[in-house]
Enzyme design. Structure first.
Site, PDB file in Angstrom:
ATOM      1  N   ASP A 333       0.803  -1.314  -0.058  1.00  0.00           N
ATOM      2  CA  ASP A 333       0.002  -0.106   0.035  1.00  0.00           C
ATOM      3  C   ASP A 333       0.852   1.233  -0.101  1.00  0.00           C
ATOM      4  O   ASP A 333       1.997   1.118   0.341  1.00  0.00           O
ATOM      5  CB  ASP A 333      -0.821  -0.076   1.197  1.00  0.00           C
ATOM      6  CG  ASP A 333      -1.754   1.270   1.063  1.00  0.00           C
ATOM      7  OD1 ASP A 333      -2.395   1.456   0.265  1.00  0.00           O
ATOM      8  OD2 ASP A 333      -2.221   1.669   2.517  1.00  0.00           O
ATOM      9  N   ASP A 631      -2.563  -1.019   5.772  1.00  0.00           N
ATOM     10  CA  ASP A 631      -3.042  -0.554   7.140  1.00  0.00           C
ATOM     11  C   ASP A 631      -4.416  -0.289   7.140  1.00  0.00           C
ATOM     12  O   ASP A 631      -4.756   0.043   8.273  1.00  0.00           O
ATOM     13  CB  ASP A 631      -2.160   0.790   7.633  1.00  0.00           C
ATOM     14  CG  ASP A 631      -2.206   1.854   6.406  1.00  0.00           C
ATOM     15  OD1 ASP A 631      -3.178   1.620   5.386  1.00  0.00           O
ATOM     16  OD2 ASP A 631      -1.988   2.915   6.647  1.00  0.00           O
ATOM     17  N   ASP A 635      -7.628  -2.976   3.024  1.00  0.00           N
ATOM     18  CA  ASP A 635      -6.429  -3.956   2.569  1.00  0.00           C
ATOM     19  C   ASP A 635      -6.719  -5.372   3.550  1.00  0.00           C
ATOM     20  O   ASP A 635      -6.142  -6.221   2.856  1.00  0.00           O
ATOM     21  CB  ASP A 635      -5.257  -3.519   3.471  1.00  0.00           C
ATOM     22  CG  ASP A 635      -4.906  -2.236   2.811  1.00  0.00           C
ATOM     23  OD1 ASP A 635      -5.002  -1.975   1.513  1.00  0.00           O
ATOM     24  OD2 ASP A 635      -4.177  -1.261   3.504  1.00  0.00           O
TER      25      ASP A 635
END
Length: 896
Positions: A333, A631, A635
C-alpha cells in the site's frame, strides 16, 4: 439503481421517508425487523475442541500418532518401553496446544471490524433530533453529521456544508475527501469518487451534513469487505506444504522398509511367523520417524519470531517467518506504508523563485532553501508564511501531531519552519472575521489584526483564487495583474500538479471593514505552495534491497494515479517504461488481459478491495509467493489472501492487524527487508537440521536393514534396539538440531534470488546428502557392532551393541559441526563459533556417557559399560559420519 446515482428526491421517495421529520417510531420498529441490526455479522467460530482436533490433520502428526500407538502396543506386549510412546504423545500434544493458541489469536478480524462501527449517531425521528446506538440505525433514518463524528452506516447526503471525510482506511485516499450533497453521479462511479455519499467507519474531519441511511450492517461497503474477509480461506504456506510432502514420502518409505524387513525375516525363518520379528519391523518404523523434527521446527520458528520482535516485527504464525523469506512479490500500500501519511510542503513559489522546503512530515524542524542555502524571509515569501499561519484552523500538539485538516497542518508546519511561533495566535494576531472553506468557492479567508493592520488572508485553488485578484506582488512591488502574469502562475501550478503535488494559491489585501462579508475581491496574489504526502526516507533503500534480492515491489493504492506514479518513481518502484494502471483502466478487461497486465504492472491506483484480492490471486496463479502490506480496512481481505499479510502497527486498523500474519511495530518498510533476511536464514537452517535429522533416520534404516540381510555375519542379531533408536532420535539429535536452527546467515543472503516455489525441502540434491551421510552413519554403526562381536576378546553381545550405540551417537554429534555450513568445509570456518552447538554437543555427550556407565540407566536401556579401548574405538568410528558429511560438500553444490 444505486443511491449515489439518484437525485436526493428519488432516494427519499425510494426509501419512503421525509427528510424533515424522519421515520416514525412504528416505521423504525418495522424496518429493524426487516433489515435487522446495524452490525457486522460474525461467522460461526470453531470451538476450542474443533481447533484442537484440526491440529492432528497434518500427515507428519498422523505418522507420529501411529508411531506412538505402535510404541505403546510394543511396550505392552514386551512389558517395557511404554515411555517411548508417551514421549511421542507429549510432543504431539505440545504442538497441538501451540497451534490452537496461534489460531485463536489470528481469527478475530470480523470482531475487530465490528468494534470499528460508530457507537452512537444523531438522527431525526418523529420530527425530533435524538441520539441512538449505531446498532439501532435502520434504512431510511435521517442522520445529522458534524466534525469529529464516526459514520455509523452508508449514507446518501441530503445537505452538506464544507463537508470532508477521512476515507483512507476504506479507499486508501491519503487526504480528506470533499463531499457535496448536490452531486449526481454515474452508476459506474468508483467508491473513492462517490462524493455525494459517506460510508460506515469513515470519519468526518470538517464541516457538517445531513443524510439518509441507505445501507446498514453487512450491506454496507465495509460489510462487503467483512464478507470477502470471511470467505477468504488461508492457504497453507510453502513450508507447511513442503513438510506435508516430505511426511508423505517418508511415510511411504517407512511402510515399504518395514514390510521388506518383515518379509526378509519371514523368509529367513522358513516362512514361520514370529511375534519378535513383527515387533522388530514395527520398532524400525518407529525409529525411522524423525520424532524430534516437528518439535525442532516449531521451536526454531518460535525463536525466529522472538528475533523478529527485536527487529520491529510481530509474527502471528510460526511458519510466516520462513515463508516471508520465500516472497517473490511485495504488494505494498502507498499511504502510511511507503509514505509518511503526513502532508508536507515541499515547494514554495513566490512568483520569482521556487524554494525547497526540508524536513519530514509534521516535524517543525526544517529549512526553506534556494540553491541549497537558507533564504531570508521577506517579501512574498513572508506573506505566504503569514497566510499559512493565520488562515488556518489546525493545531500542532507537543509531539508533532496535527489536530485538524492535514493540509492545514502542513501549512502550519511550513510557517513554523519559517520562524513563526505557532502558539498564542489568537492573542498575537486576533481573528476579526472568517470565511470558511466550501467546495463552491474552493477557498478560505481569515481577517486578522497584524501590526495595527486588518489583513484579509486568503488561500485556495489557484484557478479560482486568481480570478479574485486584480493585483500581483512581484519583487516587493504591487501592480495590476496581467494575462501574462496569470498564464505564468497557471503554468507553474500545472508543473507542480504534474509532479503529483497538491497546490494552493495565496493572496491578501488590507481592509478597514474587517466585518464585511464581501472581502474576497480585489486581492493581491503572492504565490503558490506545493505539498505532498512524501515517501518515507528509508523506503527507497529498502526497495533497492528488495530488488537486489530478486523481489518485485508493486504499489497498490486507492490514491490517484498521478500521485501514485510520482511516489513510485521517486522510490524507483516505477522505472522508465514501467506500467502504471488504475481501476478504471482494468474494469472492462477480460481475465486474460487483466492477468497479462498485472504481471507487467508496477503501480495499480484507484484500487478497490476486490481489485486487491484479484491481483494477489493472479500473482499466486503464476507461482508467486505474495507478501501484501497495508494498514486500512480496505487492505484486509487481500492481507488474508496473500501468503504473508503484513499490517502496520501504528497507523494500521485493528482489522488489518487481525487479518495479517505479521505486524510492523514501527510501520517501517525496512522491517520487511529484515524479515525477508530472517526468513531466508531460517529456511536455510531448517534445511540444515532436516538433512541432519533425516540422514540419521536413513542411517538407522540402513543399519537395521543390512544387519538383517547379512544376518549370518552378525550372528542373527540387530546392532540397535528400538529404545536405542528412540534415544538417538529424541535426545542425541534434537539438541544439535536446535543449535543448527540458530545459525547466523551464511554469505550474501540478500543477494540471492528467492528460491523456487516448487523446491522441496528434501529435493534431489539434498537427498544425495541424506543418503551419503546416512551411509556413513550405517558404516560406523555396523563396523562398531562387528568389532564388539568378533574382534574384541571378551566382549559380550550387549557390549557390542553398546559400542554400536556409542559410535552412532558420537558420529551424530561430530557430524553436527560439519552440518553448520552447506558449502564450506570445516577448515574454512571456525567450527566452534556456534556456542549453542558447543553446549548441546557437550550435554548430549554427557548424557550418553551417564546412560552407559550408571548401572540403573544401563539396565533400562540394555547397555553395558565399555572398557577404555572399546570406548576409544567407538568414538574414533564416530569420525566416519563427519567425514561423509564433508564428502557431500564435494559431490554436491548448495541448493542456493
Amino acid at each position: 439503481m444505486e443511491t449515489y446515482s439518484q437525485s436526493k428526491k428519488e432516494v427519499l421517495e425510494s426509501l419512503e421517508v421525509n427528510s424533515k421529520n424522519g421515520l416514525t417510531k412504528e416505521e423504525v420498529e418495522k424496518r429493524q425487523k426487516e433489515y435487522g441490526k446495524n452490525q457486522l455479522r460474525e461467522s460461526k467460530k470453531k470451538s476450542l475442541l474443533m481447533m484442537f482436533l484440526d491440529q492432528f490433520k497434518d500427515f507428519l502428526v498422523i505418522i507420529l500418532i501411529i508411531a506412538a500407538a505402535v510404541s505403546v502396543v510394543v511396550g505392552i506386549l514386551e512389558g517395557e518401553g511404554l515411555i517411548d510412546g508417551f514421549i511421542i504423545i507429549a510432543i504431539v500434544l505440545l504442538n497441538a496446544i501451540l497451534g490452537v493458541n496461534q489460531e485463536q489469536k489470528a481469527n478475530n478480524a470480523l470482531a475487530a471490524l465490528k468494534k470499528m462501527s460508530s457507537p452512537h449517531a444523531k438522527v431525526i425521528r418523529d420530527g425530533k433530533t435524538t441520539e441512538v446506538s449505531s446498532e439501532e440505525l435502520t434504512v431510511g433514518d435521517i442522520v445529522l453529521l458534524e466534525t469529529g463524528d464516526f459514520v455509523a452506516a452508508d449514507i446518501r447526503l441530503l445537505e452538506s456544508t464544507n463537508l470532508k471525510t477521512d476515507e483512507s482506511s476504506l479507499t486508501g485516499e491519503s487526504t480528506p475527501v470533499e463531499k457535496d450533497a448536490k452531486n449526481e453521479l454515474d452508476e459506474s462511479t468508483l467508491l473513492a469518487d462517490r462524493t455525494n455519499s459517506i460510508y460506515m467507519s469513515t470519519l468526518v474531519t470538517y464541516g457538517k451534513g445531513k443524510g439518509v441511511v441507505t445501507n446498514i450492517g453487512m450491506e454496507t461497503e465495509i460489510g462487503k469487505i467483512a464478507t470477502m474477509l470471511d470467505s477468504v480461506e488461508e492457504g497453507k504456506t510453502p513450508l507447511q506444504k513442503t513438510i506435508d510432502q516430505f511426511a508423505k514420502v517418508l511415510g511411504v518409505i517407512i511402510i515399504i522398509v518395514s514390510v521388506v524387513v518383515f518379509l526378509l525375516g519371514f523368509i529367513q525363518n522358513n516362512f514361520n511367523f514370529e511375534l519378535e520379528l513383527f515387533l522388530t519391523s514395527v520398532a524400525l518404523a518407529v525409529a525411522a520417524i524423525p520424532e524430534g523434527l516437528t518439535a525442532v521446527i516449531t521451536v526454531v520458528l518460535a525463536l525466529g519470531m522472538q528475533r523478529m520482535v527485536k527487529r520491529n516485527a510481530i509474527i502471528k504464525n510460526l511458519s510466516t517467518v520462513e515463508t516471508l523469506g520465500q516472497a517473490t512479490v511485495i504488494c505494498s500500500d502507498k499511504t502510511g506504508t511507503l509514505t509518511q501519511n503526513e502532508m508536507t510542503v515541499r515547494r514554495v513559489y513566490d512568483l520569482d523563485n521556487v524554494y525547497e522546503v526540508t524536513g519530514n512530515g509534521y516535524e517543525t524542524q526544517g529549512d526553506i532553501l534556494k540553491d541549497d542555502k537558507n533564504v531570508e524571509i521577506n517579501g512574498n515569501l513572508e506573506k505566504i508564511l503569514q497566510i499559512s499561519l493565520l488562515c488556518n484552523d489546525s493545531k500542532i500538539e507537543n509531539d508533532n501531531k496535527i489536530l485538524g485538516d492535514p493540509t492545514e497542518g502542513a501549512l502550519l508546519v511550513l510557517a513554523a519552519k519559517g520562524g513563526y511561533p505557532v502558539e498564542n495566535l489568537d492573542e498575537n494576531f486576533p481573528q476579526l472575521n472568517e470565511y470558511t472553506f466550501d467546495s463552491t468557492r474552493k477557498m478560505m479567508t481569515s481577517i486578522n489584526k497584524v501590526e495595527d493592520k486588518n489583513l484579509v488572508l486568503t488561500k485556495g485553488a489557484t484557478d479560482q483564487l486568481i480570478r479574485k485578484c486584480n493585483r500581483i506582488s512581484i519583487n516587493g512591488q504591487v501592480r495590476d495583474i496581467t494575462k501574462k502574469d496569470i498564464d505564468k502562475v497557471l503554468k507553474q501550478n500545472e508543473d507542480f500538479s504534474a509532479q503529483a503535488y497538491r497546490v494552493l494559491g495565496f493572496a491578501y489585501k488590507e481592509t478597514d471593514q474587517p466585518k464585511s462579508m464581501d472581502l474576497e475581491e480585489d486581492l493581491i496574489f503572492v504565490g503558490l505552495v506545493a505539498m505532498i504526502d512524501p515517501p518515507r526516507p528509508e523506503a527507497k533503500e529498502a526497495i533497492a534491497k528488495c530488488h537486489n534480492a530478486g523481489i518485485r515491489v508493486m504499489m497498490i493504492t486507492g490514491d490517484h494515479i498521478v500521485t501514485a506514479k510520482a511516489i513510485a518513481k521517486e522510490l524507483n518502484i516505477l522505472k522508465e517504461g514501467g506500467l502504471a494502471l488504475s481501476g478504471e483502466d482494468t474494469r472492462n478487461m477480460s481475465d486474460e488481459e487483466f492477468e497479462e497486465a498485472i504481471l507487467k504492472c508496477d503501480v495499480f491506483a484507484r484500487s478497490t478491495p476486490a481489485d486487491k484480492i484479484r491481483i494477489v490471486e493472479v500473482l499466486q496463479k503464476n507461482d508467486q509467493v505474495v507478501a501484501m502490506t497495508g494498514d486500512g480496512v480496505n487492505d484486509s481481505p487481500a492481507l488474508k489472501q496473500a501468503e504473508i499479510g503484513v499490517a502496520m502497527g501504528i497507523t494500521g486498523t485493528e482489522v488489518s492487524k487481525e487479518a495479517s500474519n505479521m505486524i510492523l511495530t514501527d510501520d517501517n518498510f525496512t522491517s520487511i527487508v529484515a524479515a525477508v533476511e530472517e526468513g531466508r536464514t531460517i529456511y536455510s537452517n531448517i534445511r540444515k537440521f532436516t538433512v541432519f535429522l533425516v540422514s540419521c533416520n536413513i542411517g538407522e534404516i540402513l543399519l537395521i536393514l543390512l544387519a538383517m540381510i547379512f544376518a549370518p555375519v552378525f550372528n542373527g542379531l540387530l546392532p540397535l534396539m528400538a529404545i536405542h533408536l528412540l534415544w538417538i532420535n529424541l535426545m542425541t539429535d534434537s539438541f544439535p538440531a536446535f543449535a543448527l536452527g540458530m545459525e547466523k546467515a551464511e554469505g550474501n543472503t540478500m543477494e540471492r534470488a528467492p528460491r523456487d516455489t516448487k523446491e522441496k525441502l528434501l529435493n534431489k540434491e539434498t537427498l544425495i546428502k541424506v543418503i551419503i551421510q546416512g551411509t556413513g552413519l550405517m558404516l560406523a554403526g555396523l563396523f562398531a557392532f562387528k568389532l564388539g562381536l568378533s574382534w574384541i576378546d571378551g566382549a559380550s553381545e550387549t557390549q557390542a551393541r553398546t559400542m554400536a550405540f556409542v559410535a552412532v551417537v558420537f558420529g551424530e554429534l561430530l557430524r553436527a559441526f560439519s552440518a553448520r555450513s552447506e558449502t564450506k568445509f570445516l577448515f574454512q570456518y571456525n567450527p566452534f563459533s556456534n556456542k549453542f552447538l558447543n553446549y548441546s554437543v557437550f550435554v548430549s555427550l554427557g548424557l550418553v556417557l551417564l546412560l552407559v556407565y550408571i548401572p540403573f540407566t544401563a539396565d533400562i536401556f540394555k547397555l553395558e559399560p565399555l572398557t577404555f579401548l572399546e570406548l576409544i574405538l567407538a568414538m574414533a568410528l564416530g569420525l566416519v559420519p563427519m567425514l561423509f558429511g564433508e564428502l557431500t560438500k564435494i559431490v554436491q553444490k548448495s541448493t542456493y
